[in-house]
Write a protein that holds these residues in place. Structure first.
Motif, PDB file in Angstrom:
ATOM      1  N   VAL E  80      43.745  56.484  36.463  1.00 49.09           N
ATOM      2  CA  VAL E  80      43.551  57.219  37.709  1.00 49.09           C
ATOM      3  C   VAL E  80      44.509  56.595  38.729  1.00 49.09           C
ATOM      4  O   VAL E  80      44.474  55.389  38.954  1.00 49.09           O
ATOM      5  N   MET E 144      39.495  61.656  38.180  1.00 47.60           N
ATOM      6  CA  MET E 144      38.624  60.944  37.255  1.00 47.60           C
ATOM      7  C   MET E 144      38.273  61.815  36.060  1.00 47.60           C
ATOM      8  O   MET E 144      38.263  61.355  34.919  1.00 47.60           O
ATOM      9  N   PHE E 157      42.326  52.075  36.770  1.00 44.43           N
ATOM     10  CA  PHE E 157      42.329  52.652  38.118  1.00 44.43           C
ATOM     11  C   PHE E 157      43.294  51.854  38.979  1.00 44.43           C
ATOM     12  O   PHE E 157      43.155  50.639  39.096  1.00 44.43           O
ATOM     13  N   PRO E 160      42.388  53.644  43.482  1.00 37.64           N
ATOM     14  CA  PRO E 160      42.145  55.097  43.507  1.00 37.64           C
ATOM     15  C   PRO E 160      41.595  55.595  44.833  1.00 37.64           C
ATOM     16  O   PRO E 160      41.656  56.775  45.106  1.00 37.64           O
ATOM     17  N   SER E 187      36.678  49.157  31.888  1.00 38.09           N
ATOM     18  CA  SER E 187      37.461  49.650  33.013  1.00 38.09           C
ATOM     19  C   SER E 187      38.194  48.512  33.706  1.00 38.09           C
ATOM     20  O   SER E 187      37.640  47.418  33.863  1.00 38.09           O
ATOM     21  N   PHE E 189      40.197  47.943  37.266  1.00 39.62           N
ATOM     22  CA  PHE E 189      40.292  48.620  38.557  1.00 39.62           C
ATOM     23  C   PHE E 189      41.092  47.736  39.506  1.00 39.62           C
ATOM     24  O   PHE E 189      40.761  46.574  39.710  1.00 39.62           O
TER      25      PHE E 189
END
Ligand code: ATP
Ligand code: ATP
Ligand code: G3P
Ligand code: MG
Ligand code: MG
Lengths: 421, 294, 305, 371, 371
Positions: E80, E144, E157, E160, E187, E189
């Motif tokens: 993302v 997403m 991510f 984002p 994930s 991020f």
């Protein structure tokens, strides 16, 4: 049928007559089909022919005027017409052609390089009503008379006694030089070799240009050209100008186009009193056969040449245009048939008379200069700068001569080591 | 080009760019090298061969006062037509930029000249300026001979320049308007808060800020004075009277294709190309400086 | 705008009206003259009101300049140039902007130098290739001895020849060769965030899929702009067709015919017919610009940034 | 007499009324911040004061002159724009001095004044740079210097820090504060950043959709929000606002059968559709079984470092609490809360206005009530 | 075995090393946040995991495959992007379904999958809109959904939420958390917003100038920063860091003759050039005369609504305290502070690393020490 192309430099009425010839040829036989393409004028045609030749897309036949003869001669791009006709088994009486034509379009051995087609010379045309109005009997033959009638016409209220486009070098300069026996260039107007130099800035033309200028200043001559919106020819046929000088070729068109009530006659170019008239030089163009085509196409070209050389065709051509018959016999037969005796053809014989006034001399057999089109442009500029901008004639002509010589030298360099044929 | 190129591939980019490269090579680099060769030789018009001439062609051109007259005329032509066109376009753009009601309509009409072929405009203006017809010709009925582009070089040149300037209005207008609209409104407002009146803001804020666009347009107009002028001159004056409306491109055409002097024309062409390249180079330099502002 | 005085507003409208007159007057005169009879158009000064001869004059101009086949040619050229340019430009700009390959900058400059030199400026050089566009390749083959080799091996003499004179290709290709479109596309592609390409990469799309699925649809506006610019430019081109066309009857374009319309052939200055012809000839690009204005203005401008 | 009077001012854009009659008085020397969400009309109001926008209705007076018809230059205001609006082609010196130049001040005097102002915002080393060669903070300072140089009667700021990064924003805040302290010029400052507003303002004007919701000191606005909108808008994390129904029995009913007993308020309020407001920091975790504790179930936890936020559900209503505990807490676990009675607010859900429950309810204190 | 292994990874841009050998293990199902200031190499690291950037040194394994040489599409990651990178000309449906279309999934199956994903992020009503017709939050959700539709093994991510406004950011945070909770996909991020990082992360990777400063749980990082950089970077207002000199007498000397007595630490530290760290919320105002209180002079006050920040000077060093008092306090007034001993940190100013003063110093508590 074998198709082959013919590019020509005439347009308008004359252009349509060429198309008539083409149609007649195509109708006369089934083996060949000639495709005739107008390129507007001689300069364009020369230019486009060169472009096409370079791109290997040239026509079989192209019509090149007097001015382009040397360009063609050295191009190595053409087949001499004499060879062509011989190879294809046509018998042509080459010595029957007008000597003026032969001396222009043949090599030094007298062998014809191009097929004579439309030949002319420069003439002067008068509006006879205007002449009458100022009380002039007959037609003027000297510049003194021209000036005189012009002045009287002006006084009589004619806005434009003489219409003149100063870019018209052929009638206003070249032919003037010739009939006044003035050399355009050394070495017999260039016949003697590529190293000739122009000399037109000496002698009578300086005075002549001074004369033109004076006439313009007095309003006796009026500038008529495409740029002004009306050419001298148009002004003449419309009755706006009373005198003009142009090719005999236009005789036919004038007859058709002259406005109602406009009466006119043609005469040989005037000369100055006290000068001996020399023969005028042949104008118009001849047909050149270009290299790089197939045998079949050459056969077709030869057949076409043969076709236009037939007496019937020659007669038709000279009747429907003002071009002169190119052979002596042709002229004789037309003359004896009384062709020239009455309107609308009356007066055209004067062209022949002008051309044959004397035997061709050093200065009157033609002009053999390389890139002559560019030289003409220089002279045109000189004439315009004198007439429009008041430049001194001698200065203008000196400059034109100097530039012309540079053009000639460049041409000589370009064809270094080559000789005129 | 600061961005990261995203793809790596040995063949694909060449397949993509190949056609254009070939065209550019065939129609640009090869011919240019060919012309360069012509410029150093004397090329026979009919293509039969040529003779080496060294710098003669260039020397010939440089010694020719008529060439220099053409260069000067081209410069004058370019500057006059450009100046006139840009002035009109800028004036229009700055009024249109006020965005009063109905301006959209004016705006779209002001672009029209861009669409017109130079020769078409040439023919139209030739009629308008024709001494014996049309609009301006009327003046000759009052004072005969006062307007005569057929023999008067100044008249002829003025006629062509006016037409050229008219043709450029659309293009210049679009760019000026865009440049003016790109100036943040708040800048004008800051100027107003600082006490400047509209005209003063125009001089102190807008004009300096659109200077880069103006310079860009100057160059583009000058280049177009080489291109569009051909169609105009050919339809309006054919270089006359007495070659006094010939500009560089027209002279190349006349000398090369009418006068059959390919070599001289090639040399002139090379000179013209160098001239245009250097103009563009100056423009690039300027653009670099412009980045500075923002 | 801050100052909203009525006087200033009035001045604005006045200036714009003057501008309108400057811009529209020539069009108006063309239309007026084209609608008048010979007598009316010959009157000095000309009446500024249209008359009723428009249709007749249009027909006369159409016939005199043989505009039928010329129109076809003009459309072939304009559309050919437009389509060719858009295709090539999009492809090469894609390569230059999105691919990392060694000769990238060289290719960039090779193409972009041409941007500075419009065809008219390099007319002589371009003309030099009119006879045989394939000559460069022949020369390459010759210099590397390939011609000789092939002749030795197969007895065939390679002679590449592609003559451009009097051909649509000759009218079209040199106009396609310049970089205007490539530059426009490049400018546009540069505004596409890298992330878009990267997102498509993450989505598993290949370079060409990205090109077709994302770039091309996104550049629709630019395509319209470029199409307009190219259409107008090629329709209006004059010098090149003049040189490359010796067979005007079959390969001439309408713009070339303008000169033929200028009164001089037939004696009477029938400007009404000339203007009718000019009207016909200037109309297609004018319509294109008027209709495409919104897109094309944007594209035109983005060319410089 | 106040420095700026805004009286029933309206603004209509193409038939679209975006400011619906605003009244406000700004005292001489005051620093007033207009705060509100995006699009509420803050800039429009400011620009009407500046003279950049026509006033569609009502009037604005600066000093004792109604300025509705005056050009910006005649109003004696200086403005600092959101994007600085510096003249990119002029040096810092020229930027600052432009208004003096326009006013035809002699060059020497101009130079001197520019130098003085530049010095006061520490810009001397950059006087010959162009804005493009300055950092964001420096540009900001040029914009301020440009406003100062004219010695205006009023400073107007339209979100002057919104293009700066967080650290710089805090620093510039301090500079503006110092500036105001030293010059004492009446200032109107527009922002939608509540921290900025709170820390800068003498008084706040809180706007929403073209109307003024509240005018007051920052602490007043925080502790005594005049409307549900203000309560929700000011403070982070935002105030808990629980919709419910107030019975005559002094009980507040909400969600799926939730009930909170609020004797202190009971007497003052008749039964209505109301929202009960309590700030997260006034919601305290108490042991299960504490009398009147609100039972709740943890939805999720947001770790803030110094503390954590508990997002929980109390009988169908969401409640957020600031918690300093360090025990393991996770989704679905039960918790119990007590609400600080001194920080309870009631809002009429129909009008959105505050319901005053007792006179002089101003400062928050630390006492916690039980439901 | 961990899901993502980053082993001695380096990145060199044109001879310029921007990542200097990073090691990290990310467990399956974990939510890891990479946090660090702008330009520290967060995006670069993430992009190397994604396959968008070549790995200059070391290796990255996803699952049990070293992916250094694999194309992005072969790595099973979805990403993302910061600015969403939605295809502007495609509808939401087409955006989400594009990867499936490229993968030549039959239309019906594709439709079904897109619908399912759209539903899970509440996008069904917008499926036929273009990104341009969506709000920021909705776009974010499309981004997403596009990542989810491929059912990747790893979500990446890159900041984002940085284009969203504050409120929306908080809301999206919750959505991402829910998403992770329900899908359980590993994930990574990236952000430079510490609140975002703290509230989202299972574990934090704190980066600075291309190196990892600390890896750990949010509370660990907050309460036990491994370096001066981390201490300064995490927490808002930032931790007070007072440069000084630690004597063998257990006294910390700083500024113009300031001295703080810290017996608890004294034994553990030899004399060095150090920084003493204490969080503003661990600095408490005490009455003048309180034993060992630090005397200070108020510089200025920042009103935060719930509390206020006191910026003060203590013998030449700046100290910031969170204060709940409501008494009038102004510039130049004297105050006295006590520091919570449990929240004192020491950092070696030469290496920048933490100096461990006692074992297991983890959770902060509420006890306040006096100097
Ligand atoms: N020139 C205009 N024409 C029409 N409407 C406008 C114009 N300027 C602003 N508006 C509208 O007026 C309202 C108020 O706008 P304003 O710019 O004052 O808001 P704001 O509070 O400053 O918002 P922000 O915090 O986003 O700057 C908005 O709804 C906006 O759309
Ligand atoms: N394509 C590139 N070429 C050269 N250097 C680069 C490139 N991309 C990034 N860098 C440099 O690498 C370093 C790390 O960049 P990166 O984008 O990873 O930072 P970041 O932590 O994501 O910052 P931000 O929070 O601003 O996004 C920076 O110093 C940057 O200047
Ligand atoms: O008009 P023409 O055909 O007679 O030719 C005139 C001249 O000879 C042209 O050079
Ligand atoms: Mg605003
Ligand atoms: Mg990043």
């Amino acid at each position: 049928a074998t198709k082959f192309e013919f590019w020509y430099g005439l347009s308008g009425d004359l252009g349509e007559r060429v198309q008539d010839v083409c149609k007649a040829f195509n109708a006369s036989q089934a083996d060949y089909e000639i495709v005739c393409v107008s390129q507007e004028n001689y300069e364009n045609n020369l230019q486009n022919t060169i472009a096409a030749f370079r791109a290997n897309k040239q026509p079989t036949i192209t019509q090149i005027s007097d001015g382009g003869v040397v360009d063609l001669m050295l191009s190595g791009a053409f087949l001499p017409v004499r060879e062509l006709m011989e190879q294809n088994g046509y018998e042509i009486q080459w010595d029957n052609y007008f000597s003026g034509i032969a001396s222009y379009f043949a090599n030094s051995k007298g062998e014809m390089l191009a097929m004579p087609f439309n030949s002319s010379t420069a003439m002067i045309y008068y509006n006879t009503d205007a002449l009458k109005a100022v009380g002039f009997e007959g037609l003027p033959t000297t510049w003194e008379q021209v000036e005189d009638v012009a002045r009287k016409m002006k006084e009589a209220g004619y806005d434009c006694p003489v219409g003149m486009d100063p870019a018209g070098t052929w009638q206003w300069w070249e032919q003037f030089m010739v009939i006044h026996n003035q050399p355009v260039a050394t070495l017999g107007n260039g016949y003697g070799g590529l190293n000739a130099e122009v000399t037109f800035n000496q002698g009578k033309f300086v005075d002549q240009l001074t004369f033109y200028k004076r006439m313009f200043d007095e309003g006796l001559f009026v500038n008529k050209s495409k740029a002004t919106g009306q050419t001298a020819n148009e002004a003449f046929t419309a009755g706006d100008c009373q005198v003009t000088s142009t090719s005999i070729a236009d005789h036919g068109s004038f007859a058709k186009q002259a406005a109602e009530g406009v009466h006119w006659e043609v005469a040989m170019l005037p000369i100055w009193e006290g000068t001996e008239r020399q023969n005028s030089v042949v104008g118009g163009a001849a047909l050149w056969t270009l290299k790089g085509k197939s045998e079949e196409e050459y056969k077709g070209a030869a057949a076409f040449y043969n076709f236009i050389a037939t007496p019937e065709q020659a007669l038709w051509w000279s009747t429907n245009t003002g071009y002169i018959p190119v052979t002596n016999s042709g002229f004789d037969s037309m003359k004896s048939s009384g062709f020239y005796d009455a309107a609308p053809y009356k007066g055209r014989e004067l062209a022949i008379e002008s051309l044959t006034y004397t035997p061709p001399g050093e200065n009157s057999r033609g002009i053999r200069l390389g890139n002559f089109g560019a030289v003409r442009l220089e002279v045109a500029k000189a004439m315009q700068s004198v007439i429009f901008d008041g430049v001194d004639p001698q200065t203008a002509l000196d400059e034109a001569a100097a530039r012309s010589n540079e053009i000639l030298r460049k041409f000589e360099q370009t064809y270094k080591g080559q000789q005129l044929p | 080009m600061e961005r990261r190129a995203v793809y790596r591939n040995k063949v694909l980019p060449w397949l993509l760019i190949g056609p254009q490269l070939i065209l550019v090579l065939v129609f640009f680099y090869w011919p240019t090298s060919q012309a360069l060769y012509w410029a150093f030789t004397l090329e026979q018009p009919w293509g039969g061969g040529n003779a080496w001439a060294g710098f003669d062609n260039f020397l010939y051109i440089f010694r020719d006062n008529r060439y220099w007259a053409t260069v000067l005329r081209s410069a004058f032509y370019a500057l006059a037509a450009t100046g006139l066109s840009m002035l009109v376009a800028l004036t229009l753009a700055s009024f249109v930029d006020r965005a009063l009601k109905g301006t959209k309509l004016f705006q779209s009409v002001f672009i029209w000249p861009y669409a017109i072929a130079a020769p078409a405009a040439g023919v139209a203006f030739r009629f308008i300026f024709s001494p014996e017809a049309g609009l301006i010709g009327g003046i000759n009925t009052i004072w005969p001979g006062i307007w005569d582009p057929a023999t008067n070089a100044a008249h002829a040149l003025a006629m062509v320049i006016i037409c050229h300037a008219w043709l450029g209005i659309g293009y210049n207008f679009v760019f000026f308007l865009a440049a003016l609209q790109m100036i943040p409104k708040s800048l004008s407002e800051a100027g107003a808060m600082d006490g400047a009146r509209p005209f003063q803001r125009m001089m102190d804020l807008q004009l300096p800020l659109i200077a880069p666009t103006a310079f860009f347009l100057l160059i583009m107009n000058i280049i177009s004075s080489f291109t569009d002028s051909f169609g105009l001159i050919d339809t309006m004056t054919e270089g006359g009277p007495i070659g006094q409306t010939e500009v560089m491109v027209y002279k190349i055409y006349i000398d090369g294709f009418k006068g059959l002097d390919y070599s001289g024309a090639a040399a002139q062409s090379i000179i013209l190309m160098l001239l245009v390249i250097s103009l563009t180079f100056v423009q690039f330099k300027w653009v670099e400086r412009r980045v500075h502002y923002n | 705008m801050i100052e909203r005085s009525p006087f200033f507003d009035a001045l604005t409208y006045f200036a714009m009206l003057v501008g309108l007159v400057i811009v529209v007057l020539p069009f108006w005169i063309v239309i007026v003259a084209a609608s008048q009879s010979l007598q009316e158009v010959s009157r000095v000064p000309i009446s500024l009101l249209p008359s009723d001869q428009l249709w007749i004059n249009l027909q006369e101009a159409w016939a005199r300049a043989d505009l039928g086949p010329k129109m076809v040619n003009s459309f072939i050229v304009a559309i050919g140039v437009t389509v060719g340019k858009i295709t090539l430009a999009a492809m090469s700009a894609f390569a230059i902007v999105f691919f990392n390959f060694k000769a990238r900058m060289i290719c960039f400059w090779l193409i972009f130098i041409t941007l500075m030199l419009p065809l008219e400026v390099r007319i002589v050089p371009t003309y030099s290739i009119a006879a045989n566009a394939l000559l460069p390749f022949q020369v390459i083959l010759d210099t590397f001895g390939i011609t000789w080799l092939v002749q030795q091996l197969s007895g065939i003499q390679i002679a590449l020849n592609w003559n451009l004179l009097n051909s649509h290709a000759g009218l079209i290709l040199p106009l396609v060769a310049t970089a205007t479109g490539t530059f426009l596309y490049r400018q546009f592609f540069m505004t596409i965030p890298d992330e878009l390409a990267e997102a498509s990469k993450m989505d598993g799309a290949s370079a060409m899929e990205f090109f077709w699925d994302v770039l091309i649809p996104l550049s629709r506006t630019n395509m319209l702009a470029l199409a307009t610019i190219m259409f107008v430019g090629s329709w209006n081109s004059y010098l090149w067709p003049l040189l490359i066309t010796t067979d005007r009857a079959n390969f001439g374009t309408v713009v070339m015919q303008l000169k033929a319309l200028i009164p001089n052939m037939n004696g009477t200055p029938d400007w009404n017919v000339t203007m009718a012809g000019a009207l016909i000839i200037m109309l297609p690009p004018l319509l294109v610009v008027a209709f495409m204005q919104r897109w094309f203005v944007r594209g035109l401008i983005s060319r410089d940034k | 007499m106040s420095q700026i009077s805004i009286r029933a001012v309206k603004k209509v854009y193409q038939k679209n009324e975006v400011i619906h009659g605003v009244d406000a008085e700004i005292e001489a020397g005051e620093f007033v911040v207009i705060l509100g969400p995006s699009g509420c009309g803050k800039s429009t109001l400011l620009r009407m004061i500046a003279g950049l926008e026509e006033i569609s209705g009502g009037e604005i007076a600066i000093g004792d002159r109604v300025v509705n018809k005056l050009e910006p230059r005649e109003r004696g205001c200086a403005m600092v724009f959101q994007n600085y609006a510096l003249y990119p082609h002029m040096t810092v010196r020229q930027n600052i001095g432009y208004s003096l130049k326009v006013a035809k001040m002699p060059k020497a005097a101009r130079e001197e004044r520019v130098m003085k102002v530049a010095k006061s915002v520490s810009l001397e080393p950059y006087l010959d740079r162009r804005p493009g060669e300055l950092s964001g903070g420096q540009r900001q300072r040029v914009a301020m210097a440009r406003a100062m140089v004219r010695e205006p009667k009023v400073f107007l700021f339209d979100e002057p820090f919104s293009n700066l990064d967080a650290k710089l924003r805090v620093a510039m805040r301090a500079e503006v504060r110092n500036l105001h302290r030293s010059l004492g010029v009446t200032s109107v400052f527009v922002t939608h950043d509540q921290t900025e507003a709170m820390t800068l303002a003498d008084r706040l004007i809180i706007m929403n959709s073209g109307v003024v919701e509240q005018i007051g000191k920052p602490s007043e606005v925080y502790h005594h929000p005049a409307s549900r909108f203000v309560a929700d808008f000011i403070g982070s994390p935002a105030m808990n606002l629980i919709n419910g129904w107030f019975g005559e029995d002094g009980n507040f009913r909400h969600g799926k059968g939730g009930m909170i007993h609020l004797p202190a308020i009971a007497g003052h309020v008749t039964s209505r559709d109301v929202a009960l407001g309590v700030r997260p920091e006034s919601v305290r975790r108490v042991a299960a079984g504490t009398k009147g504790a609100l039972p709740a179930v943890v939805d999720y936890i947001e770790e803030l470092g110094a503390a954590r936020l508990i997002y929980a559900d109390t009988e169908g209503s969401r409640i957020v609490a600031v918690d300093n505990g360090t025990d393991a807490l996770g989704t679905g676990m039960p918790v119990h809360f007590a609400l600080a009675e001194a920080d309870l607010h009631l809002f009429d859900n129909t009008t959105g206005r505050r319901i005053e429950t007792r006179p002089g309810q101003h400062a928050a204190n630390d006492q916690f009530a039980t439901a």
